[in-house]
Design an enzyme around this catalytic site. Structure first.
Site, short mmCIF file in Angstrom:
data_model
loop_
_atom_site.label_atom_id
_atom_site.label_comp_id
_atom_site.label_asym_id
_atom_site.label_seq_id
_atom_site.Cartn_x
_atom_site.Cartn_y
_atom_site.Cartn_z
N HIS A 256 0.85 -1.18 0.00
CA HIS A 256 0.00 0.00 0.00
C HIS A 256 0.88 1.24 0.00
O HIS A 256 2.09 1.15 0.20
CB HIS A 256 -0.92 0.02 1.22
CG HIS A 256 -0.19 -0.05 2.53
ND1 HIS A 256 0.30 -1.25 3.04
CD2 HIS A 256 0.16 0.90 3.43
CE1 HIS A 256 0.91 -1.01 4.19
NE2 HIS A 256 0.85 0.29 4.45
N ALA A 257 0.27 2.38 -0.23
CA ALA A 257 0.97 3.66 -0.16
C ALA A 257 0.03 4.68 0.46
O ALA A 257 -1.08 4.34 0.88
CB ALA A 257 1.43 4.09 -1.55
#
Length: 297
Positions: free
Chosen positions: A211-212
């Site tokens: 994820h970011a």
């Protein structure tokens, strides 16, 4: 400074990107430690924007270093028993400094009760006394969605071939991009974050949660799911993990995925259920399996 019940420890959760693994930790904390109040979740970069006067404790999924005097505890996002013990020790230490003006702590009440009665469910009693004195401790994260509500056939790819962990992450991220959940550059941000911060995205054996940040191109909250025919190796410094299940997350700042995240980790961290999931090659069967078992976790 906001007023709060003196028995409650106010915490900020920190992870490299401010979501994903931190929401796992958030879920675990709320279900494991009754005497905390999660004031917020932030990334490492956002930590210096936090009002430190309203925080007692920083709980982080990766090691961080800061010049302030706050307690900082590094834990696994799955919150193992040793992590819970570290947090509870810190809370006791913090509460000792708050015993002024005759403040009555939950610990004091429980101690008094235990002198006159046998307590069969210590944690349950603690939680109820805490709720009585501190209704604001009950956290509201907005509308919560369960894991099955995020399951879409276009976001699931099973028994896939990938030569490297980067390729596996890119395939899972591209599913989110193609469905409009993220911008194209979000996919590369997931990969660079894993390279920069290491294997904190590997949440348990064989399972990765790339994820970011929301600001890296998230359009809406969602998950994509990828299972691999053969495991790929994640290596970073001294870390070495085998990955066969990739759940790519795109999370905005609403925390609507908190319940889903809790259901996900309860599912994949059970070895026998994960093994069954990895054997499934049909998308409808995959969705049905998760729907069935999410009602049991």
């Amino acid at each position: 400074t906001k007023s709060h019940f003196s028995g409650i420890c106010r915490v900020i959760i920190v992870c490299p990107e401010g979501n994903g693994t931190s929401s796992i930790l958030h879920y675990r904390l709320l279900n494991s430690i009754p005497n905390i109040q999660v004031e917020g979740i932030c990334s490492i970069g956002e930590l210096n924007q936090i009002n430190k006067e309203e925080i007692d404790l920083i709980i982080s999924t990766v090691p961080i270093y800061t010049g302030n005097q706050l307690d900082i505890i590094n834990v696994n996002p799955l919150l193992y028993e040793e992590d819970k013990a570290k947090i509870q020790r810190a809370i006791k230490r913090i509460n000792l400094t708050k015993r002024n003006n005759g403040s009555l702590l939950v610990d004091d009440i429980i101690s008094i009760v235990s002198n006159f009665a046998s307590i069969q469910d210590y944690e349950g009693l603690y939680r109820e006394v805490d709720r009585f004195f501190n209704q604001t401790h009950i956290q509201s994260s907005g509308i919560q969605k369960s894991l099955p509500s995020f399951l879409k056939p276009s976001l699931i790819r099973l028994n896939t071939e990938a030569a490297t962990w980067q390729e596996a992450f890119r395939i899972a991220g591209t599913l989110l991009f193609q469905a409009g959940y993220v911008e194209e550059h979000y996919v590369e941000c997931m990969i660079s974050n894993a390279q920069k911060y290491g294997g904190y995205m590997v949440i348990c054996d064989y399972v990765a949660l790339p994820h970011a940040k929301a600001s890296d191109g998230v359009n809406k909250t969602g998950f994509s799911f990828l299972t691999l025919k053969e495991p790929v190796v994640f290596e970073n410094d001294q870390e070495h993990h085998l990955i066969r299940f990739v759940a790519a997350l795109s999370a905005d700042n609403s925390m609507m995925h908190l319940t889903a995240m809790g259901e996900f980790i309860e599912l994949v961290c059970k070895k026998e259920l994960l093994e069954q999931l990895l054997r499934i090659t049909d998308t409808d069967e995959f969705i049905c399996f998760i729907q069935t078992h999410c009602s049991k976790v």
